[in-house]
Design a protein around this motif. Structure first.
Motif, PDB file in Angstrom:
ATOM      1  N   GLY A   1      45.340  40.068  33.406  1.00 42.32           N
ATOM      2  CA  GLY A   1      44.827  39.053  32.440  1.00 42.32           C
ATOM      3  C   GLY A   1      43.440  38.392  33.170  1.00 42.32           C
ATOM      4  N   CYS A   2      43.520  38.238  34.526  1.00 45.04           N
ATOM      5  CA  CYS A   2      42.391  37.389  35.078  1.00 45.04           C
ATOM      6  C   CYS A   2      41.254  38.331  35.166  1.00 45.04           C
ATOM      7  CB  CYS A   2      42.922  37.199  36.676  1.00 45.04           C
ATOM      8  SG  CYS A   2      44.118  35.913  36.772  1.00 45.04           S
ATOM      9  N   THR A   3      41.627  39.663  35.098  1.00 47.41           N
ATOM     10  CA  THR A   3      40.405  40.590  35.094  1.00 47.41           C
ATOM     11  C   THR A   3      39.793  40.495  33.825  1.00 47.41           C
ATOM     12  OG1 THR A   3      41.491  41.994  36.819  1.00 47.41           O
ATOM     13  CG2 THR A   3      39.529  43.120  35.820  1.00 47.41           C
ATOM     14  N   LEU A   4      40.684  40.579  32.600  1.00 44.39           N
ATOM     15  CA  LEU A   4      40.073  40.560  31.232  1.00 44.39           C
ATOM     16  C   LEU A   4      39.352  39.369  31.098  1.00 44.39           C
ATOM     17  CD1 LEU A   4      43.039  42.063  29.467  1.00 44.39           C
ATOM     18  CD2 LEU A   4      40.760  43.211  29.770  1.00 44.39           C
ATOM     19  N   GLY A   5      39.618  38.256  31.816  1.00 43.93           N
ATOM     20  CA  GLY A   5      39.154  36.809  31.568  1.00 43.93           C
ATOM     21  C   GLY A   5      37.578  36.899  32.077  1.00 43.93           C
ATOM     22  N   ILE A   6      37.251  37.800  32.875  1.00 45.12           N
ATOM     23  CA  ILE A   6      36.231  37.739  33.448  1.00 45.12           C
ATOM     24  C   ILE A   6      35.187  38.854  32.562  1.00 45.12           C
ATOM     25  CG2 ILE A   6      34.526  39.028  35.324  1.00 45.12           C
ATOM     26  CD1 ILE A   6      37.087  38.779  37.244  1.00 45.12           C
TER      27      ILE A   6
ATOM     28  N   HIS B   1      32.471  36.792  30.547  1.00 48.09           N
ATOM     29  CA  HIS B   1      31.399  36.281  31.726  1.00 48.09           C
ATOM     30  C   HIS B   1      30.362  37.374  31.877  1.00 48.09           C
ATOM     31  CE1 HIS B   1      33.378  32.685  31.825  1.00 48.09           C
ATOM     32  NE2 HIS B   1      34.497  32.976  32.100  1.00 48.09           N
ATOM     33  N   MET B   2      30.827  38.668  31.950  1.00 46.59           N
ATOM     34  CA  MET B   2      30.073  39.707  32.523  1.00 46.59           C
ATOM     35  C   MET B   2      29.101  40.210  31.086  1.00 46.59           C
ATOM     36  SD  MET B   2      30.717  40.947  35.368  1.00 46.59           S
ATOM     37  CE  MET B   2      32.144  41.199  36.795  1.00 46.59           C
ATOM     38  N   ILE B   3      29.628  39.984  30.092  1.00 45.03           N
ATOM     39  CA  ILE B   3      29.012  40.458  28.680  1.00 45.03           C
ATOM     40  C   ILE B   3      27.842  39.466  28.631  1.00 45.03           C
ATOM     41  CG2 ILE B   3      29.138  40.588  26.125  1.00 45.03           C
ATOM     42  CD1 ILE B   3      32.086  41.505  26.532  1.00 45.03           C
ATOM     43  N   ALA B   4      28.408  38.133  28.741  1.00 44.29           N
ATOM     44  CA  ALA B   4      27.177  36.892  28.720  1.00 44.29           C
ATOM     45  C   ALA B   4      25.969  37.173  29.540  1.00 44.29           C
ATOM     46  CB  ALA B   4      28.008  35.575  29.091  1.00 44.29           C
ATOM     47  N   ALA B   5      26.455  37.624  30.863  1.00 47.03           N
ATOM     48  CA  ALA B   5      25.358  37.686  32.033  1.00 47.03           C
ATOM     49  C   ALA B   5      24.486  38.886  31.589  1.00 47.03           C
ATOM     50  CB  ALA B   5      25.910  38.009  33.177  1.00 47.03           C
TER      51      ALA B   5
ATOM     52  N   ARG C   1      22.648  49.559  34.378  1.00 42.55           N
ATOM     53  CA  ARG C   1      22.839  49.524  35.479  1.00 42.55           C
ATOM     54  C   ARG C   1      23.565  47.856  35.779  1.00 42.55           C
ATOM     55  NH1 ARG C   1      23.937  51.587  40.098  1.00 42.55           N
ATOM     56  NH2 ARG C   1      23.158  50.753  41.898  1.00 42.55           N
ATOM     57  N   MET C   2      23.429  46.916  35.005  1.00 42.11           N
ATOM     58  CA  MET C   2      24.151  45.669  35.254  1.00 42.11           C
ATOM     59  C   MET C   2      25.720  45.801  34.749  1.00 42.11           C
ATOM     60  SD  MET C   2      21.399  42.534  34.196  1.00 42.11           S
ATOM     61  CE  MET C   2      22.778  41.323  34.350  1.00 42.11           C
ATOM     62  N   THR C   3      25.699  46.605  33.785  1.00 41.79           N
ATOM     63  CA  THR C   3      27.035  47.012  33.385  1.00 41.79           C
ATOM     64  C   THR C   3      27.878  47.669  34.311  1.00 41.79           C
ATOM     65  OG1 THR C   3      26.179  46.938  31.056  1.00 41.79           O
ATOM     66  CG2 THR C   3      28.290  48.104  31.384  1.00 41.79           C
TER      67      THR C   3
END
Length: 203
Positions: A41-46, A49-53, A143-145
């Motif tokens: 769950g904590c990992t999915l919560g990130i 934010h990754m997509i936003a970045a 690359r960021m992905t």
């Protein structure tokens, strides 16, 4: 993958924070399986934010004071709510000897929300990921992905270790009422501290 990225990511992931706290609480309260669910769950919560970045949406949070403040104080309120739940011996994060099966969905939703309602994470990744993308990179978004996925895998792996450790000492904790009482106070206090840090944070 550069050693600098891996080392920096590990330091960030392993540092005590909301995700670590949630995973530890899950492992102590309901054992190894619950800690794995919390780590997921904590990992999915990130992920948001990754997509936003990667998509540049984090720039909006950086530029818009109102958007940042709204999400920030929602996150603060949720952390304080979790602190209250722990003190009242309710909710998915209660440290207790209860053998009754708890909802997997409740644990995973709590973990996702705790990370999701923290705008600092989006801005962190917005500033963090581009540092490891070369200026001549042919596909910077790809690359960021890739870097994001590695970060998420590292997060899951480290949180699983935290959770399994908590689960391994569970029997020693739940058999001692005094330790249980102190554990509830410590977890509640830690959530309050994390909420205060978030409330005082700036963009």
């Amino acid at each position: 993958m550069s050693p600098e990225f891996l080392i920096t990511s590990f330091i960030v992931v392993a540092s005590p924070g909301t995700g670590v706290l949630i995973t530890l609480a899950a492992g102590l309260s309901r054992g190894a399986r619950a800690s794995l669910v919390a780590a997921l769950g904590c990992t999915l919560g990130i992920l948001p934010h990754m997509i936003a970045a990667v998509s540049g949406l984090a720039a909006l949070l950086h530029a818009s004071t109102l958007a940042f403040e709204i999400i920030k104080y929602l996150g603060v309120a949720y952390l304080l709510f979790m602190a209250w739940q722990v003190l009242k011996e309710k909710g998915a994060l209660t440290v207790e000897a209860d053998k009754t099966p708890k909802s997997v969905g409740q644990v995973i939703v709590s973990a996702i929300l705790a990370n999701l309602l923290n705008p600092k994470l989006s801005i962190f990744f917005f500033a963090f990921l581009p540092q490891f993308v070369r200026q001549d990179e042919m596909a910077p978004v790809l690359r960021m992905t890739e870097l994001s996925l590695v970060f998420m895998l590292m997060t899951f792996g480290v949180f699983v270790l935290y959770g399994l450790f908590a689960a391994s000492v569970r029997s020693h904790v739940i058999s001692r009422p005094n330790i249980l009482a102190w554990m509830r106070r410590i977890f509640a206090g830690a959530f309050v501290v994390l909420g205060a840090r978030l409330a005082l944070s700036a963009r």
